[in-house]
Design a protein around this motif. Sequence first.
Motif, PDB file in Angstrom:
ATOM      1  N   LEU A  84       1.868 -39.567   8.831  1.00  0.00           N
ATOM      2  CA  LEU A  84       2.210 -40.152   7.591  1.00  0.00           C
ATOM      3  C   LEU A  84       1.147 -40.017   6.499  1.00  0.00           C
ATOM      4  O   LEU A  84       1.722 -39.766   5.293  1.00  0.00           O
ATOM      5  CB  LEU A  84       2.557 -41.797   7.585  1.00  0.00           C
ATOM      6  N   GLU A  86      -0.605 -37.390   6.076  1.00  0.00           N
ATOM      7  CA  GLU A  86      -0.521 -35.974   5.745  1.00  0.00           C
ATOM      8  C   GLU A  86       0.606 -35.931   4.938  1.00  0.00           C
ATOM      9  O   GLU A  86       0.437 -35.180   3.873  1.00  0.00           O
ATOM     10  CB  GLU A  86      -0.204 -35.065   7.019  1.00  0.00           C
ATOM     11  N   VAL A  87       1.657 -36.738   5.177  1.00  0.00           N
ATOM     12  CA  VAL A  87       2.798 -36.700   4.296  1.00  0.00           C
ATOM     13  C   VAL A  87       2.420 -37.007   2.773  1.00  0.00           C
ATOM     14  O   VAL A  87       2.907 -36.660   1.634  1.00  0.00           O
ATOM     15  CB  VAL A  87       4.046 -37.392   4.907  1.00  0.00           C
ATOM     16  N   ARG A  88       1.635 -38.247   2.817  1.00  0.00           N
ATOM     17  CA  ARG A  88       1.415 -38.922   1.726  1.00  0.00           C
ATOM     18  C   ARG A  88       0.437 -37.739   0.660  1.00  0.00           C
ATOM     19  O   ARG A  88       0.165 -37.996  -0.512  1.00  0.00           O
ATOM     20  CB  ARG A  88       0.503 -40.108   1.687  1.00  0.00           C
ATOM     21  N   LEU A  95       8.399 -38.520  -0.998  1.00  0.00           N
ATOM     22  CA  LEU A  95       7.821 -38.740   0.265  1.00  0.00           C
ATOM     23  C   LEU A  95       6.675 -39.668   0.459  1.00  0.00           C
ATOM     24  O   LEU A  95       6.561 -40.215   1.496  1.00  0.00           O
ATOM     25  CB  LEU A  95       7.693 -37.211   0.918  1.00  0.00           C
ATOM     26  N   ALA A  96       5.734 -39.455  -0.388  1.00  0.00           N
ATOM     27  CA  ALA A  96       4.627 -40.288  -0.489  1.00  0.00           C
ATOM     28  C   ALA A  96       4.834 -41.756  -0.423  1.00  0.00           C
ATOM     29  O   ALA A  96       4.294 -42.336   0.483  1.00  0.00           O
ATOM     30  CB  ALA A  96       3.638 -39.945  -1.466  1.00  0.00           C
ATOM     31  N   ALA A  99       6.419 -42.581   2.783  1.00  0.00           N
ATOM     32  CA  ALA A  99       5.516 -42.496   3.903  1.00  0.00           C
ATOM     33  C   ALA A  99       4.610 -43.920   4.045  1.00  0.00           C
ATOM     34  O   ALA A  99       4.425 -44.591   4.931  1.00  0.00           O
ATOM     35  CB  ALA A  99       4.543 -41.561   3.949  1.00  0.00           C
ATOM     36  N   ALA A 102       7.015 -46.767   5.167  1.00  0.00           N
ATOM     37  CA  ALA A 102       7.341 -46.595   6.636  1.00  0.00           C
ATOM     38  C   ALA A 102       6.340 -47.289   7.440  1.00  0.00           C
ATOM     39  O   ALA A 102       6.292 -47.796   8.378  1.00  0.00           O
ATOM     40  CB  ALA A 102       7.750 -45.202   7.024  1.00  0.00           C
ATOM     41  N   LEU A 103       4.934 -46.917   6.852  1.00  0.00           N
ATOM     42  CA  LEU A 103       3.836 -47.382   7.611  1.00  0.00           C
ATOM     43  C   LEU A 103       3.624 -48.804   7.587  1.00  0.00           C
ATOM     44  O   LEU A 103       3.423 -49.704   8.715  1.00  0.00           O
ATOM     45  CB  LEU A 103       2.532 -46.472   7.193  1.00  0.00           C
TER      46      LEU A 103
END
Length: 235
Positions: A84, A86-88, A95-96, A99, A102-103
């Motif tokens: 997550l 890495e996605v940010r 997506l950031a 992420a 979601a976290l």
Amino acid sequence: MARTDRLFRLLHAMRVLPSPVTAARLAEETGVSLRSLYRDIDSLRAAGARIDGERGYGYRLIEDVALPPQTFDRTEIEALVLGLAEVRHMGDPALAQAAASALAKVAATLPDRAEQHLLHAVSQVRRSEARFSKIPDMETIRAGCWREEALALRYSDKDGAVTERQILPLSIVYLDSKMTLLAWCCLREAFRMFRLDRIEEVRIAGTSFRPRRVTLLRSYLAELRGSAGPRDEPT
């Protein structure tokens, strides 16, 4: 193997194997006969798991009510944090934000000790700049894939030639330094790979190709595996 352990193993197999997964493959993974496998699937459905599919077609786990985040071990939590993070840093604001959300949701459902593992994870991602350039029409492209709707785009190829295209968007692929869109090009009547930074304009064309996206994507991936390289626009 105890029946409870076998059911958990079946659930895990359905989570990680590409769907739809055949009954024969699931039976092989869990070490049971097909007859027992069908009974186990019925048991999981009765327990609340939403499993789509039937004999002769394959199965897909739609909703797994038996997997709370508390079952994550320390290494799985590290993988979640690292992935997550890495996605940010990819450069896609939507997506950031997703992420980070979601976290936070995962952290809120973990027991205290596991939450501490998440908040103070050993693995970290640090980047001085975003990995990819921001794509202004990213939400439109993503929506086309999700909703299985054709996209009309204005595209500039590697030589600077501009064409108007209608494509069936299949999947967004993140390569080392660029983002590409796997698609069926209606102009070329073939699979093509489009660099997102070369799309000058894109809009939803209003034509649905549901439910063909998964089938088309599988065919394209099979074509890529069987050739020396992708037949694409961006190279």
